[in-house]
Design a protein around this motif. Structure first.
Motif, PDB file in Angstrom:
ATOM      1  N   ASP A   1      -9.513  26.556 -52.029  1.00  0.00           N
ATOM      2  CA  ASP A   1      -9.990  26.118 -50.915  1.00  0.00           C
ATOM      3  C   ASP A   1      -9.715  26.395 -49.541  1.00  0.00           C
ATOM      4  O   ASP A   1      -8.880  27.384 -49.083  1.00  0.00           O
ATOM      5  CB  ASP A   1      -9.903  24.391 -50.315  1.00  0.00           C
ATOM      6  N   ILE A   2     -10.544  26.464 -48.176  1.00  0.00           N
ATOM      7  CA  ILE A   2     -10.392  27.195 -47.406  1.00  0.00           C
ATOM      8  C   ILE A   2      -9.174  27.020 -46.260  1.00  0.00           C
ATOM      9  O   ILE A   2      -8.756  27.582 -45.955  1.00  0.00           O
ATOM     10  CB  ILE A   2     -12.444  27.080 -46.692  1.00  0.00           C
ATOM     11  N   PRO A   3      -9.032  25.411 -46.190  1.00  0.00           N
ATOM     12  CA  PRO A   3      -8.158  25.331 -45.083  1.00  0.00           C
ATOM     13  C   PRO A   3      -6.777  25.483 -45.381  1.00  0.00           C
ATOM     14  O   PRO A   3      -6.449  25.599 -45.381  1.00  0.00           O
ATOM     15  CB  PRO A   3      -8.434  23.372 -45.514  1.00  0.00           C
ATOM     16  N   PRO A   4      -6.649  25.039 -47.398  1.00  0.00           N
ATOM     17  CA  PRO A   4      -4.997  25.643 -47.526  1.00  0.00           C
ATOM     18  C   PRO A   4      -4.854  27.432 -47.127  1.00  0.00           C
ATOM     19  O   PRO A   4      -3.653  27.441 -47.133  1.00  0.00           O
ATOM     20  CB  PRO A   4      -4.609  25.503 -48.823  1.00  0.00           C
ATOM     21  N   ILE A   5      -5.709  27.994 -47.442  1.00  0.00           N
ATOM     22  CA  ILE A   5      -5.766  29.358 -47.221  1.00  0.00           C
ATOM     23  C   ILE A   5      -5.408  29.492 -46.504  1.00  0.00           C
ATOM     24  O   ILE A   5      -4.687  30.602 -45.479  1.00  0.00           O
ATOM     25  CB  ILE A   5      -7.334  29.893 -48.082  1.00  0.00           C
ATOM     26  N   LEU A   6      -6.606  28.903 -45.353  1.00  0.00           N
ATOM     27  CA  LEU A   6      -6.435  29.846 -43.438  1.00  0.00           C
ATOM     28  C   LEU A   6      -4.931  29.164 -43.393  1.00  0.00           C
ATOM     29  O   LEU A   6      -4.283  29.518 -41.950  1.00  0.00           O
ATOM     30  CB  LEU A   6      -7.306  28.345 -42.513  1.00  0.00           C
ATOM     31  N   LYS A   7      -4.443  28.205 -43.524  1.00  0.00           N
ATOM     32  CA  LYS A   7      -2.693  27.937 -43.277  1.00  0.00           C
ATOM     33  C   LYS A   7      -1.877  29.313 -43.408  1.00  0.00           C
ATOM     34  O   LYS A   7      -0.864  28.815 -43.138  1.00  0.00           O
ATOM     35  CB  LYS A   7      -2.127  26.514 -43.771  1.00  0.00           C
ATOM     36  N   LEU A   8      -2.420  29.451 -44.169  1.00  0.00           N
ATOM     37  CA  LEU A   8      -1.440  31.285 -44.581  1.00  0.00           C
ATOM     38  C   LEU A   8      -1.452  32.527 -44.223  1.00  0.00           C
ATOM     39  O   LEU A   8      -0.609  33.129 -44.069  1.00  0.00           O
ATOM     40  CB  LEU A   8      -1.130  30.977 -46.012  1.00  0.00           C
ATOM     41  N   ALA A   9      -2.563  32.464 -43.107  1.00  0.00           N
ATOM     42  CA  ALA A   9      -3.038  33.563 -42.104  1.00  0.00           C
ATOM     43  C   ALA A   9      -2.138  33.697 -41.052  1.00  0.00           C
ATOM     44  O   ALA A   9      -1.376  32.521 -40.760  1.00  0.00           O
ATOM     45  CB  ALA A   9      -4.377  33.321 -42.703  1.00  0.00           C
ATOM     46  N   CYS A  10      -2.143  34.849 -40.704  1.00  0.00           N
ATOM     47  CA  CYS A  10      -0.901  35.038 -39.549  1.00  0.00           C
ATOM     48  C   CYS A  10      -2.142  35.301 -38.681  1.00  0.00           C
ATOM     49  O   CYS A  10      -3.228  35.566 -38.770  1.00  0.00           O
ATOM     50  CB  CYS A  10      -0.334  35.683 -39.500  1.00  0.00           C
ATOM     51  N   GLY A  11      -1.558  35.335 -37.552  1.00  0.00           N
ATOM     52  CA  GLY A  11      -2.314  35.671 -36.004  1.00  0.00           C
ATOM     53  C   GLY A  11      -3.571  34.365 -35.304  1.00  0.00           C
ATOM     54  O   GLY A  11      -3.173  33.121 -36.444  1.00  0.00           O
ATOM     55  N   ASN A  12      -3.881  34.984 -34.987  1.00  0.00           N
ATOM     56  CA  ASN A  12      -5.284  34.366 -34.068  1.00  0.00           C
ATOM     57  C   ASN A  12      -6.391  33.992 -35.596  1.00  0.00           C
ATOM     58  O   ASN A  12      -6.927  35.049 -35.547  1.00  0.00           O
ATOM     59  CB  ASN A  12      -5.609  34.206 -32.369  1.00  0.00           C
ATOM     60  N   ILE A  13      -6.335  32.889 -35.332  1.00  0.00           N
ATOM     61  CA  ILE A  13      -7.974  31.865 -36.489  1.00  0.00           C
ATOM     62  C   ILE A  13      -8.801  31.394 -35.931  1.00  0.00           C
ATOM     63  O   ILE A  13      -9.389  31.098 -36.711  1.00  0.00           O
ATOM     64  CB  ILE A  13      -6.595  31.937 -37.942  1.00  0.00           C
ATOM     65  N   PHE A  14      -8.780  31.646 -34.645  1.00  0.00           N
ATOM     66  CA  PHE A  14      -9.613  30.955 -34.179  1.00  0.00           C
ATOM     67  C   PHE A  14     -11.498  30.529 -34.766  1.00  0.00           C
ATOM     68  O   PHE A  14     -11.653  30.207 -34.730  1.00  0.00           O
ATOM     69  CB  PHE A  14      -9.589  30.950 -32.305  1.00  0.00           C
ATOM     70  N   VAL A  15     -11.661  32.562 -34.521  1.00  0.00           N
ATOM     71  CA  VAL A  15     -12.805  32.639 -34.185  1.00  0.00           C
ATOM     72  C   VAL A  15     -13.053  32.762 -35.948  1.00  0.00           C
ATOM     73  O   VAL A  15     -14.641  32.093 -36.589  1.00  0.00           O
ATOM     74  CB  VAL A  15     -12.835  34.180 -34.325  1.00  0.00           C
ATOM     75  N   ASN A  16     -12.109  32.835 -36.694  1.00  0.00           N
ATOM     76  CA  ASN A  16     -12.209  32.370 -38.429  1.00  0.00           C
ATOM     77  C   ASN A  16     -12.247  30.547 -38.755  1.00  0.00           C
ATOM     78  O   ASN A  16     -13.220  30.079 -39.380  1.00  0.00           O
ATOM     79  CB  ASN A  16     -11.400  32.822 -38.995  1.00  0.00           C
ATOM     80  N   VAL A  17     -12.163  30.071 -38.079  1.00  0.00           N
ATOM     81  CA  VAL A  17     -11.924  28.176 -37.953  1.00  0.00           C
ATOM     82  C   VAL A  17     -13.207  28.057 -37.873  1.00  0.00           C
ATOM     83  O   VAL A  17     -13.787  26.781 -38.337  1.00  0.00           O
ATOM     84  CB  VAL A  17     -11.236  27.728 -37.138  1.00  0.00           C
ATOM     85  N   MET A  18     -13.683  28.088 -36.510  1.00  0.00           N
ATOM     86  CA  MET A  18     -15.181  28.330 -35.330  1.00  0.00           C
ATOM     87  C   MET A  18     -16.210  28.979 -37.007  1.00  0.00           C
ATOM     88  O   MET A  18     -16.962  28.569 -36.411  1.00  0.00           O
ATOM     89  CB  MET A  18     -15.563  29.092 -34.366  1.00  0.00           C
ATOM     90  N   ILE A  19     -16.141  29.422 -37.678  1.00  0.00           N
ATOM     91  CA  ILE A  19     -17.146  30.361 -38.222  1.00  0.00           C
ATOM     92  C   ILE A  19     -17.215  29.535 -39.396  1.00  0.00           C
ATOM     93  O   ILE A  19     -18.124  29.239 -39.948  1.00  0.00           O
ATOM     94  CB  ILE A  19     -16.858  31.623 -38.612  1.00  0.00           C
ATOM     95  N   VAL A  20     -15.596  28.584 -40.387  1.00  0.00           N
ATOM     96  CA  VAL A  20     -16.230  27.058 -40.993  1.00  0.00           C
ATOM     97  C   VAL A  20     -16.830  26.615 -40.799  1.00  0.00           C
ATOM     98  O   VAL A  20     -17.766  26.091 -41.325  1.00  0.00           O
ATOM     99  CB  VAL A  20     -14.858  27.457 -41.242  1.00  0.00           C
ATOM    100  N   TYR A  21     -16.620  25.918 -39.473  1.00  0.00           N
ATOM    101  CA  TYR A  21     -17.049  25.063 -38.795  1.00  0.00           C
ATOM    102  C   TYR A  21     -18.186  24.425 -38.631  1.00  0.00           C
ATOM    103  O   TYR A  21     -19.794  23.901 -38.894  1.00  0.00           O
ATOM    104  CB  TYR A  21     -16.363  24.922 -37.592  1.00  0.00           C
ATOM    105  N   LEU A  22     -18.699  26.580 -38.037  1.00  0.00           N
ATOM    106  CA  LEU A  22     -20.419  26.775 -37.976  1.00  0.00           C
ATOM    107  C   LEU A  22     -21.193  26.176 -39.268  1.00  0.00           C
ATOM    108  O   LEU A  22     -21.951  26.413 -39.702  1.00  0.00           O
ATOM    109  CB  LEU A  22     -20.548  28.259 -37.577  1.00  0.00           C
ATOM    110  N   ILE A  23     -20.803  26.850 -40.128  1.00  0.00           N
ATOM    111  CA  ILE A  23     -20.789  27.291 -41.697  1.00  0.00           C
ATOM    112  C   ILE A  23     -21.589  25.730 -42.109  1.00  0.00           C
ATOM    113  O   ILE A  23     -22.505  25.457 -43.174  1.00  0.00           O
ATOM    114  CB  ILE A  23     -20.776  27.917 -42.822  1.00  0.00           C
TER     115      ILE A  23
END
Length: 313
Positions: free
Chosen positions: A186-208
């Motif tokens: 699922d998206i939330p646990p996968i994003l927790k493993l990502a490195c760097g700044n994931i702010f943009v990715n999180v915002m895209i998820v929220y938008l969708i």
């Protein structure tokens, strides 16, 4: 979901596989969980297949409402089959590893089918709105051609966006652990493993989520607001009771699916509870498909009559 910047302690690596921890935190319950989820999976397949078959075969159920219900039951079978067989395999073998390609594929199908369910539930609410608020024009508005177009649109609308979102998430750099504290990708646990700044990715998820979950949910609320207003204007208690009975089943499914899904993806980012994520995910991936045939059959006289005729044959 967390929005945080991670500083890798080692070189970034392109992970080729992940480990789905699932319910490994309760090792003494592995066989019990396997038996429980296998039983649930069988019940889901039998129940939803039965609903699908009787809505296709029984002449009394050849109406838009049951056309949508048959498609919804088919969708539930597909949706649960993306996650439960994998979970059962992990519980049986205790291997738990999943390749990055398989993980991305699972996530993509979960997102596509989840989007389809959001749209299809909105379509079913619109159908009830037209039937109750505009009954004289119902056959014209909800013609078979329109019903087919609405169903096809529900199935394909989210495909390009969710494929793009999956590619975007799995293009992120990962570092350190490859352990996914969940029973599916699922998206939330996968994003927790990502490195760097994931702010943009999180915002895209929220938008969708807002576009594909909140908008259909608000349309459902709007439809039922008008439906309830119309029902209270009906002259007889019998008419009001019949109208409520045709809507209550759908409302229960809406509450189960959207309630758990919205809380999962739109919870405040300060919360970090993998256990809560798993429980909420069980509701929209397993509990809703499990209760769908029970809710619609036990509360619907037409479905009960069709089932009796099928069993009689």
């Amino acid at each position: 979901m967390k929005n945080q910047e991670k500083t890798p302690e080692e070189n970034l690596t392109k992970l080729t596989e992940f480990v789905l921890l699932g319910f490994s935190d309760v090792p003494h319950l592995q066989w019990f969980l396997f038996g429980l989820f296998l039983f649930i999976y069988i019940i889901i397949l039998i129940g939803n297949s039965t609903i699908f078959v009787i809505t296709k075969l029984d002449p009394a159920l050849q109406t838009p409402m049951y056309f949508f219900l048959g498609n919804f039951s088919c969708l539930e079978i597909c949706y649960v089959s993306v996650t439960l067989p994998r979970m059962l395999t992990d519980l049986w073998t205790q291997q738990r590893t999943i390749s990055s390609v398989a993980c991305a594929t699972q996530m993509c199908w979960v997102l596509i089918l989840g989007t389809t369910e959001c749209f299809l539930l909105a379509v079913m609410a619109y159908d009830r709105y037209v039937a109750i608020c505009n009954p004289l024009h119902y056959p014209l508005i909800m013609s078979h051609k329109v019903c087919v177009q609405l169903v096809v649109g529900s199935w394909i609308s989210g495909v390009p966006v969710q494929i793009g979102q999956t590619v975007q998430i799995f293009s992120l750099p990962f570092c350190g652990s490859n352990l996914i504290n969940h029973f599916f990708c699922d998206i939330p646990p996968i994003l927790k493993l990502a490195c760097g700044n994931i702010f943009v990715n999180v915002m895209i998820v929220y938008l969708i989520v807002v576009l594909f979950v909140m908008v259909p949910f608000l349309l459902i609320l709007l439809s039922y607001g008008k439906i309830i207003s119309t029902i209270f204007k009906l002259p007889s208690a019998t008419s009001r009771g019949k109208a409520f009975s045709t809507c209550s089943s759908h409302l229960i499914v809406v509450a189960l699916f959207f309630g758990s899904g919205i809380i999962t993806y739109l919870r405040p980012t300060t919360q970090d509870s993998a256990g809560t994520d798993k429980v909420l995910s069980l509701f929209y991936t397993i509990v809703t498909p499990l209760f769908n045939p029970m809710i619609y059959s036990l509360r619907n006289k037409d479905v009960i009559m069709a089932l009796r005729k099928l069993l009689g044959k």
